[in-house]
Design a protein around this motif. Structure first.
Motif, PDB file in Angstrom:
ATOM      1  N   PRO A 160       0.807  -1.230   0.000  1.00 44.77           N
ATOM      2  CA  PRO A 160       0.000   0.000   0.000  1.00 44.77           C
ATOM      3  C   PRO A 160       0.836   1.273   0.000  1.00 44.77           C
ATOM      4  O   PRO A 160       0.466   2.261  -0.645  1.00 44.77           O
ATOM      5  CB  PRO A 160      -0.814  -0.130   1.300  1.00 44.77           C
ATOM      6  N   MET A 161       1.976   1.242   0.713  1.00 39.12           N
ATOM      7  CA  MET A 161       2.844   2.417   0.756  1.00 39.12           C
ATOM      8  C   MET A 161       3.579   2.607  -0.576  1.00 39.12           C
ATOM      9  O   MET A 161       3.857   3.733  -0.982  1.00 39.12           O
ATOM     10  CB  MET A 161       3.838   2.286   1.913  1.00 39.12           C
ATOM     11  N   ILE A 162       3.865   1.501  -1.262  1.00 36.60           N
ATOM     12  CA  ILE A 162       4.493   1.590  -2.580  1.00 36.60           C
ATOM     13  C   ILE A 162       3.532   2.224  -3.580  1.00 36.60           C
ATOM     14  O   ILE A 162       3.914   3.102  -4.362  1.00 36.60           O
ATOM     15  CB  ILE A 162       4.935   0.193  -3.069  1.00 36.60           C
ATOM     16  N   ARG A 216      -7.298   1.241  -8.527  1.00 35.83           N
ATOM     17  CA  ARG A 216      -8.063   0.046  -8.874  1.00 35.83           C
ATOM     18  C   ARG A 216      -7.131  -1.135  -9.157  1.00 35.83           C
ATOM     19  O   ARG A 216      -7.393  -2.271  -8.751  1.00 35.83           O
ATOM     20  CB  ARG A 216      -8.953   0.318 -10.096  1.00 35.83           C
ATOM     21  N   ALA A 217      -6.047  -0.871  -9.881  1.00 32.92           N
ATOM     22  CA  ALA A 217      -5.074  -1.929 -10.161  1.00 32.92           C
ATOM     23  C   ALA A 217      -4.442  -2.433  -8.868  1.00 32.92           C
ATOM     24  O   ALA A 217      -4.192  -3.638  -8.716  1.00 32.92           O
ATOM     25  CB  ALA A 217      -3.995  -1.411 -11.111  1.00 32.92           C
ATOM     26  N   ALA A 218      -4.203  -1.524  -7.926  1.00 28.16           N
ATOM     27  CA  ALA A 218      -3.613  -1.910  -6.640  1.00 28.16           C
ATOM     28  C   ALA A 218      -4.546  -2.808  -5.857  1.00 28.16           C
ATOM     29  O   ALA A 218      -4.113  -3.779  -5.217  1.00 28.16           O
ATOM     30  CB  ALA A 218      -3.278  -0.660  -5.832  1.00 28.16           C
ATOM     31  N   VAL A 219      -5.850  -2.498  -5.886  1.00 28.73           N
ATOM     32  CA  VAL A 219      -6.839  -3.329  -5.184  1.00 28.73           C
ATOM     33  C   VAL A 219      -6.837  -4.753  -5.747  1.00 28.73           C
ATOM     34  O   VAL A 219      -6.861  -5.735  -4.998  1.00 28.73           O
ATOM     35  CB  VAL A 219      -8.244  -2.703  -5.295  1.00 28.73           C
ATOM     36  N   LEU A 220      -6.779  -4.863  -7.083  1.00 23.61           N
ATOM     37  CA  LEU A 220      -6.744  -6.182  -7.719  1.00 23.61           C
ATOM     38  C   LEU A 220      -5.476  -6.938  -7.343  1.00 23.61           C
ATOM     39  O   LEU A 220      -5.507  -8.141  -7.060  1.00 23.61           O
ATOM     40  CB  LEU A 220      -6.843  -6.030  -9.238  1.00 23.61           C
ATOM     41  N   LEU A 221      -4.336  -6.223  -7.337  1.00 27.65           N
ATOM     42  CA  LEU A 221      -3.065  -6.853  -6.994  1.00 27.65           C
ATOM     43  C   LEU A 221      -3.053  -7.320  -5.544  1.00 27.65           C
ATOM     44  O   LEU A 221      -2.598  -8.428  -5.242  1.00 27.65           O
ATOM     45  CB  LEU A 221      -1.918  -5.873  -7.240  1.00 27.65           C
ATOM     46  N   ASP A 225      -3.373 -11.602  -1.451  1.00 28.21           N
ATOM     47  CA  ASP A 225      -4.047 -12.166  -0.280  1.00 28.21           C
ATOM     48  C   ASP A 225      -4.425 -13.621  -0.525  1.00 28.21           C
ATOM     49  O   ASP A 225      -4.307 -14.468   0.372  1.00 28.21           O
ATOM     50  CB  ASP A 225      -5.312 -11.354   0.045  1.00 28.21           C
ATOM     51  N   LYS A 226      -4.908 -13.924  -1.740  1.00 30.92           N
ATOM     52  CA  LYS A 226      -5.278 -15.302  -2.070  1.00 30.92           C
ATOM     53  C   LYS A 226      -4.060 -16.215  -2.009  1.00 30.92           C
ATOM     54  O   LYS A 226      -4.130 -17.337  -1.494  1.00 30.92           O
ATOM     55  CB  LYS A 226      -5.897 -15.356  -3.467  1.00 30.92           C
ATOM     56  N   LYS A 227      -2.932 -15.740  -2.545  1.00 29.76           N
ATOM     57  CA  LYS A 227      -1.709 -16.551  -2.504  1.00 29.76           C
ATOM     58  C   LYS A 227      -1.251 -16.788  -1.072  1.00 29.76           C
ATOM     59  O   LYS A 227      -0.773 -17.860  -0.716  1.00 29.76           O
ATOM     60  CB  LYS A 227      -0.596 -15.862  -3.309  1.00 29.76           C
TER      61      LYS A 227
END
Length: 234
Positions: free
Chosen positions: A160-162, A218-223, A228-230
């Motif tokens: 998030p900070m990145i 939006r791209a950050a949320v997807l990433l 999180d899944k991994k």
């Protein structure tokens, strides 16, 4: 003074071709600053003698220097000394041959280095000590521990900070207009210079910045969702 909505859309169209320049400067600065920040964070985390203290002092100093001042200092130092240094090194180039975007990237990279070094250092502290004990029990070297344990676990914490730093870098590219870099903000200013509709031009620039920020978020949320899944699978 009449508010000209049509002029806003005209400026937006003119600014679109300069989006890649802004994104290029921001991403390159993020990568360079991130790599430097990672090294500094590792040195400070492992408390390497001398280097740790030097980096701490350097980061403390750079934290208190405004980005606009960093840009101006880089510009002044380079413009006054580049030709002399290039001649001493035998380079067949002059200060005028340098792309101004390079100087902007240097300034933005310093900004990213300071912010991300602190972000990585905080993320490293979140990794539990038992993880390092387990790595040592498996016979891992410090380098293997950093590569296989520390960075993989710290990166999701720092993400998030990145992303926030990337957004700040995109906004920071506007200051590059001070050193004659033609990007979104400088183009908006130049477009309005013929009719003095600066208010509308700056709104157009703001719209472009807002759109880029929204796409990145939006791209950050997807990433973050994929990471999180991994993590849950692991």
């Amino acid at each position: 003074m009449n508010f000209d909505i049509g002029f806003i859309f005209q400026v937006v169209v003119k600014l679109i071709p300069y989006i890649p320049i802004t994104i290029y400067m921001a991403f390159v600065s993020l990568i360079l600053g991130g790599l430097l920040g990672l090294v500094i964070a590792l040195v400070r985390h492992y408390k390497v003698p001398v280097l740790s203290q030097l980096f701490t002092i350097m980061i403390t100093i750079l934290k208190g220097v405004p980005l606009i001042l960093v840009f101006l200092l880089i510009f002044m130092v380079t413009s006054q000394n580049f030709n002399r240094v290039a001649k001493a090194l035998g380079w067949h180039m002059h200060y005028g041959d340098l792309p101004m975007s390079l100087l902007a990237i240097i300034g933005l990279s310093l900004m990213a280095m300071v912010g991300l070094s602190e972000a990585f250092r905080g993320a490293f502290e979140s990794v539990k000590t038992v993880q390092f004990d387990a790595a040592r029990s498996l016979g891992m070297t410090n380098l293997q521990t950093i590569r296989r344990v520390l960075i993989p676990q710290a990166f999701p914490v720092a993400l998030p900070m990145i992303i926030n730093m990337l957004i700040n870098l995109i906004k920071g590219t506007a200051i590059a207009s001070l050193i004659s870099v033609v990007e979104i903000f400088s183009t908006a200013t130049q477009t309005a210079s013929s009719n003095y509709k600066y208010f509308e031009a700056y709104i157009a620039a703001a719209i472009i910045y807002w759109l880029m920020t929204i796409v990145i978020e939006r791209a950050a949320v997807l990433l973050e969702g994929r990471m999180d899944k991994k993590t849950r699978r692991a």
